[in-house]
Scaffold this motif. Sequence first.
Motif, PDB file in Angstrom:
ATOM      1  N   UNK A   1      44.952 -17.628  -4.497  1.00  0.00           N
ATOM      2  CA  UNK A   1      43.797 -16.756  -4.264  1.00  0.00           C
ATOM      3  C   UNK A   1      42.515 -17.569  -4.211  1.00  0.00           C
ATOM      4  N   UNK A   2      42.420 -18.565  -5.088  1.00  0.00           N
ATOM      5  CA  UNK A   2      41.232 -19.412  -5.104  1.00  0.00           C
ATOM      6  C   UNK A   2      41.121 -20.279  -3.864  1.00  0.00           C
ATOM      7  N   UNK A   3      42.251 -20.761  -3.367  1.00  0.00           N
ATOM      8  CA  UNK A   3      42.254 -21.566  -2.139  1.00  0.00           C
ATOM      9  C   UNK A   3      41.769 -20.732  -0.962  1.00  0.00           C
ATOM     10  N   UNK A   4      42.256 -19.496  -0.873  1.00  0.00           N
ATOM     11  CA  UNK A   4      41.816 -18.597   0.198  1.00  0.00           C
ATOM     12  C   UNK A   4      40.329 -18.304   0.065  1.00  0.00           C
ATOM     13  N   UNK A   5      39.870 -18.127  -1.171  1.00  0.00           N
ATOM     14  CA  UNK A   5      38.455 -17.847  -1.406  1.00  0.00           C
ATOM     15  C   UNK A   5      37.575 -19.005  -0.933  1.00  0.00           C
ATOM     16  N   UNK A   6      37.918 -20.244  -1.295  1.00  0.00           N
ATOM     17  CA  UNK A   6      37.081 -21.371  -0.916  1.00  0.00           C
ATOM     18  C   UNK A   6      37.138 -21.592   0.591  1.00  0.00           C
ATOM     19  N   UNK A   7      38.289 -21.303   1.199  1.00  0.00           N
ATOM     20  CA  UNK A   7      38.404 -21.416   2.659  1.00  0.00           C
ATOM     21  C   UNK A   7      37.416 -20.459   3.332  1.00  0.00           C
ATOM     22  N   UNK A   8      37.404 -19.216   2.889  1.00  0.00           N
ATOM     23  CA  UNK A   8      36.498 -18.224   3.476  1.00  0.00           C
ATOM     24  C   UNK A   8      35.039 -18.538   3.157  1.00  0.00           C
ATOM     25  N   UNK A   9      34.804 -19.063   1.957  1.00  0.00           N
ATOM     26  CA  UNK A   9      33.441 -19.425   1.572  1.00  0.00           C
ATOM     27  C   UNK A   9      32.888 -20.507   2.496  1.00  0.00           C
ATOM     28  N   UNK A  10      33.667 -21.534   2.755  1.00  0.00           N
ATOM     29  CA  UNK A  10      33.201 -22.613   3.629  1.00  0.00           C
ATOM     30  C   UNK A  10      32.925 -22.097   5.034  1.00  0.00           C
TER      31      UNK A  10
ATOM     32  N   UNK B   1      35.722 -32.976   1.908  1.00  0.00           N
ATOM     33  CA  UNK B   1      36.812 -33.940   1.835  1.00  0.00           C
ATOM     34  C   UNK B   1      38.008 -33.283   1.179  1.00  0.00           C
ATOM     35  N   UNK B   2      39.200 -33.527   1.727  1.00  0.00           N
ATOM     36  CA  UNK B   2      40.397 -32.935   1.140  1.00  0.00           C
ATOM     37  C   UNK B   2      41.629 -33.696   1.586  1.00  0.00           C
ATOM     38  N   UNK B   3      42.649 -33.716   0.702  1.00  0.00           N
ATOM     39  CA  UNK B   3      43.954 -34.259   1.061  1.00  0.00           C
ATOM     40  C   UNK B   3      44.911 -33.161   1.489  1.00  0.00           C
ATOM     41  N   UNK B   4      44.500 -31.906   1.386  1.00  0.00           N
ATOM     42  CA  UNK B   4      45.359 -30.784   1.776  1.00  0.00           C
ATOM     43  C   UNK B   4      45.223 -30.552   3.277  1.00  0.00           C
ATOM     44  N   UNK B   5      46.119 -31.175   4.041  1.00  0.00           N
ATOM     45  CA  UNK B   5      46.028 -31.089   5.498  1.00  0.00           C
ATOM     46  C   UNK B   5      46.190 -29.663   5.999  1.00  0.00           C
ATOM     47  N   UNK B   6      47.035 -28.890   5.342  1.00  0.00           N
ATOM     48  CA  UNK B   6      47.235 -27.509   5.783  1.00  0.00           C
ATOM     49  C   UNK B   6      45.944 -26.714   5.675  1.00  0.00           C
ATOM     50  N   UNK B   7      45.152 -26.970   4.633  1.00  0.00           N
ATOM     51  CA  UNK B   7      43.883 -26.272   4.471  1.00  0.00           C
ATOM     52  C   UNK B   7      42.844 -26.753   5.477  1.00  0.00           C
ATOM     53  N   UNK B   8      42.801 -28.055   5.694  1.00  0.00           N
ATOM     54  CA  UNK B   8      41.858 -28.584   6.675  1.00  0.00           C
ATOM     55  C   UNK B   8      42.159 -28.039   8.068  1.00  0.00           C
ATOM     56  N   UNK B   9      43.448 -27.893   8.387  1.00  0.00           N
ATOM     57  CA  UNK B   9      43.830 -27.368   9.696  1.00  0.00           C
ATOM     58  C   UNK B   9      43.337 -25.940   9.888  1.00  0.00           C
ATOM     59  N   UNK B  10      43.254 -25.180   8.790  1.00  0.00           N
ATOM     60  CA  UNK B  10      42.818 -23.789   8.857  1.00  0.00           C
ATOM     61  C   UNK B  10      41.295 -23.635   8.773  1.00  0.00           C
TER      62      UNK B  10
END
Length: 316
Positions: free
Chosen positions: A161-170, A183-192
Amino acid sequence: MIEVHDLTKRYGDRTAVDGLTFTVKPGIVTGFLGPNGAGKSTTMRMILGLDHATSGTATVNGRPYADHPDPLRQAGALLDAKAVHTGRSAYHHLLALAATTGLPTSRVDEVIDIVGLTQVARKRVGGFSLGMGQRLGIAAALLADPEVVILDEPTNGLDPEGVLWIRNLMRDLAAQGRTVFVSSHLMSEMALTAEHLIVIGKGRLLADVSMSGFIDSAARDSVRVRSPRAAELHDLLTGLQASMLSIDRGVFEVAGLSAAQIGDLAAHAGIPLHELSIVRPSLEEAFMELTKDAVEYHATQATPTPTEAILTGAAR
């Protein structure tokens, strides 16, 4: 906007950042990628004036960060979520920051609500989980409503839930016209999340390109083929300057031939196809391909599994 020109940082005979030049534009999320030890954190620290550059310049909204009379209003940053007084509550940590910037107490309540810490705002930070600490760090970054937001591994320790929140916040921050550099090592998140990428390796710039452009330039598409006569089709394709990757019985991937070419060959041979689909490389695959010579730390590689080994006759 963040502008970096020929930025270099040396520690004795070791060069951590080597002549970086790039611009981070407002209105989009820009991802900052690189292997461990690539120089990402050092670069962010120099942008914020926390480390002095050996040479070159880094400016935020047209001038060095330290030269702004209101630096927190210009750029907010999360570099180390643990850099807080553990005996203070989240509320009083933010209140102290607000006092140094001349911000009203009401703004503290606003950012606490934005990051979802209202129920624990009066608890001591020393008892916070890693994810709660990240949320507090993001609250501090947003406190002065800055034009530029710099986040180093913002999803570290967050639940789904927090990952989704920060994604939408950015995304929301960028949509408001702000400059968002993450900066992030989570490629799946960067792709989204990211629309543009800056990739470095061993302190040097490897790519400064759109997300789609990066993936297109760093790796090739392949074609997934499924057929009840997969072995027969595999043999037909072998030797046609194509690479075959075995996935499972009856299914394999082909690189070097288009879906149309494979379909025509199968039709001519009377081989039925149950699937013929284009497989685009992932951001992770493109990143690994581009940075393979820039990785500082290599672990011992395990024996490849059948799905990882590129074979020339194993799809039987």
